[in-house]
Design an enzyme around this catalytic site. Structure first.
Site, PDB file in Angstrom:
ATOM      1  N   GLU A 113       0.834  -1.208   0.000  1.00 56.94           N
ATOM      2  CA  GLU A 113       0.000   0.000   0.000  1.00 56.94           C
ATOM      3  C   GLU A 113       0.868   1.257   0.000  1.00 56.94           C
ATOM      4  OE1 GLU A 113      -2.841   0.773  -0.802  1.00 56.94           O
ATOM      5  OE2 GLU A 113      -4.234   1.240   0.818  1.00 56.94           O
ATOM      6  N   THR A 172      -3.822  12.157  -5.249  1.00 54.43           N
ATOM      7  CA  THR A 172      -3.659  12.005  -3.796  1.00 54.43           C
ATOM      8  C   THR A 172      -2.909  13.219  -3.235  1.00 54.43           C
ATOM      9  OG1 THR A 172      -3.456   9.672  -4.249  1.00 54.43           O
ATOM     10  CG2 THR A 172      -2.948  10.344  -2.022  1.00 54.43           C
TER      11      THR A 172
HETATM   12  P1  ADP Z   1      -7.822   3.919  -4.355  1.00 53.36           P
HETATM   13  O1  ADP Z   1      -8.018   5.414  -4.308  1.00 53.36           O
HETATM   14  O2  ADP Z   1      -8.895   3.251  -5.146  1.00 53.36           O
HETATM   15  O3  ADP Z   1      -7.638   3.350  -2.993  1.00 53.36           O
HETATM   16  P2  ADP Z   1      -5.061   4.128  -4.616  1.00 53.36           P
HETATM   17  O4  ADP Z   1      -4.931   5.603  -4.824  1.00 53.36           O
HETATM   18  O5  ADP Z   1      -4.818   3.557  -3.271  1.00 53.36           O
HETATM   19  O6  ADP Z   1      -6.491   3.655  -5.158  1.00 53.36           O
HETATM   20  O7  ADP Z   1      -4.026   3.396  -5.573  1.00 53.36           O
HETATM   21  C1  ADP Z   1      -3.937   3.649  -6.931  1.00 53.36           C
HETATM   22  C2  ADP Z   1      -2.462   3.823  -7.351  1.00 53.36           C
HETATM   23  O8  ADP Z   1      -1.698   2.638  -7.096  1.00 53.36           O
HETATM   24  C3  ADP Z   1      -2.368   4.073  -8.824  1.00 53.36           C
HETATM   25  O9  ADP Z   1      -1.355   5.039  -9.021  1.00 53.36           O
HETATM   26  C4  ADP Z   1      -1.926   2.740  -9.403  1.00 53.36           C
HETATM   27  O10 ADP Z   1      -1.195   2.870 -10.601  1.00 53.36           O
HETATM   28  C5  ADP Z   1      -1.059   2.162  -8.292  1.00 53.36           C
HETATM   29  N1  ADP Z   1      -1.052   0.688  -8.307  1.00 53.36           N
HETATM   30  C6  ADP Z   1       0.024  -0.122  -8.408  1.00 53.36           C
HETATM   31  N2  ADP Z   1      -0.344  -1.419  -8.369  1.00 53.36           N
HETATM   32  C7  ADP Z   1      -1.682  -1.439  -8.228  1.00 53.36           C
HETATM   33  C8  ADP Z   1      -2.646  -2.484  -8.140  1.00 53.36           C
HETATM   34  N3  ADP Z   1      -2.306  -3.772  -8.186  1.00 53.36           N
HETATM   35  N4  ADP Z   1      -3.940  -2.127  -7.992  1.00 53.36           N
HETATM   36  C9  ADP Z   1      -4.306  -0.828  -7.954  1.00 53.36           C
HETATM   37  N5  ADP Z   1      -3.451   0.200  -8.045  1.00 53.36           N
HETATM   38  C10 ADP Z   1      -2.141  -0.091  -8.185  1.00 53.36           C
END
Ligand code: ADP
Length: 307
Positions: free
Chosen positions: A128, A181
């Site tokens: 994460e 973010t």
């Molecule tokens: P959310 O807002 O839905 O929680 P995040 O902001 O936590 O999504 O994560 C998205 C970011 O993480 C993007 O920049 C994406 O490219 C990167 N990323 C890398 N690997 C993954 C993955 N397996 N699944 C989702 N996002 C990923």
């Protein structure tokens, strides 16, 4: 057993007053993953479907959390990971957390469960951190444990499982826009007034009590955020109108999911949750031409699971 198929759910973090600590798990939205034990040592991502994400294990959250766990075990074989993504990255419903949790959960099952869920979350935190540039577990904990979770602390990691009232449903709208973010962090206040802090911790305390006692009126009374929402909601087009539609359709409360752009509401019963979804479907396209998805989900009390 050399191969396992799992479902890794979407989650809502930053539940109103519970910014950075409180999250819950969704039932019918999530990613599918296949984890396979192979002779060749190491971690390899062999297939990704749904969204364009890196195959290099070090650049994909599923790979980074898997590598963190792999470094902690001493085995003469490796793992392959297939990711079937349904949760759009950056949607605010825990896309990266689902991947981070899925890989370590699957590997643990194939290994005969040497680690408990808190230990697995510890590995997932490393994945994460790749997505959010800091170590946090507010989406990981509900994806791993299910239900509502409160992350009491990161170092040491302490996750409290909070009961979910039987009839609690969530309706979520995901406007298809991107909020960086960094942008959503930049609008957060550096200081908080004492009176806002008092309101916020009184609401967190009463929300936790309400979840324990299935007191829906108290849930309604507590689902407020006086510290983060006033700032971050400005980044989400038509936020106040959407929230108003949700509340008028009968939701107990509504707030930003994660750091947005998704907006969640909590509802008593499936009928009201569906009413909220219908009201949104009708009104949202009249307000704006932003594309959107809507999810209606019972709170998922199981979390990540074998399919
Ligand atoms: P959310 O807002 O839905 O929680 P995040 O902001 O936590 O999504 O994560 C998205 C970011 O993480 C993007 O920049 C994406 O490219 C990167 N990323 C890398 N690997 C993954 C993955 N397996 N699944 C989702 N996002 C990923």
């Amino acid at each position: 057993m050399n191969e396992i198929k799992i479902f890794s759910p979407a989650t809502v973090a930053n539940v109103a007053c519970g910014f950075d600590v409180l999250g819950f798990c969704l039932d019918n939205v999530g990613d599918d993953m296949v984890i396979r034990k192979v002779d060749k040592k190491g971690i390899k991502i062999t297939h990704i479907e749904g969204f364009d994400l890196p195959y290099e294990a070090e650049k994909n959250v599923a790979g980074v959390s898997a590598l963190a766990m792999y470094d902690a075990i001493n085995v003469d074989f490796g793992f392959e990971i297939e990711i079937y993504k349904n949760i759009k990255p950056g949607s605010g419903i825990g896309s990266s957390a689902a991947s981070a949790v899925g890989s370590v959960f699957g590997m643990n099952e194939l290994l005969g469960r040497p680690f408990n869920k808190t230990e697995l979350t510890q590995f997932a935190i490393k994945g994460e951190a790749l997505a959010s540039k800091c170590e946090h577990a507010d989406n990981l904990a509900p994806a791993m444990f299910g239900g509502f979770t409160l992350v009491k602390g990161i170092k040491p990691l302490q996750i409290l499982e909070i009961p979910s009232p039987e009839d609690l449903y969530a309706t979520i709208i995901h406007p298809q826009i991107e909020i960086k973010t960094s942008e959503s962090r930049a609008v957060l206040p550096q200081d908080v007034s004492l009176s806002d802090a008092i309101t916020q911790w009184s609401n967190v305390g009463s929300l936790i009590h309400a979840l324990h006692t299935s007191d829906y009126d108290l849930i309604k009374d507590s689902l407020h955020d006086v510290i983060i929402e006033p700032h971050r909601s400005k980044l989400i087009p038509h936020y106040n109108e959407v929230k108003q539609i949700m509340l008028e359709a009968g939701a107990l409360g509504a707030c930003i999911s994660g750091s947005g752009p998704s907006i969640f509401s909590l509802c008593k019963g499936e009928e009201i949750a569906n009413n909220v979804a219908q009201a949104l479907k009708k009104a949202y396209s009249l307000i704006t031409d932003i594309e959107f998805d809507i999810h209606v989900s019972k709170i998922n009390t199981k979390g990540v699971k074998i399919c």
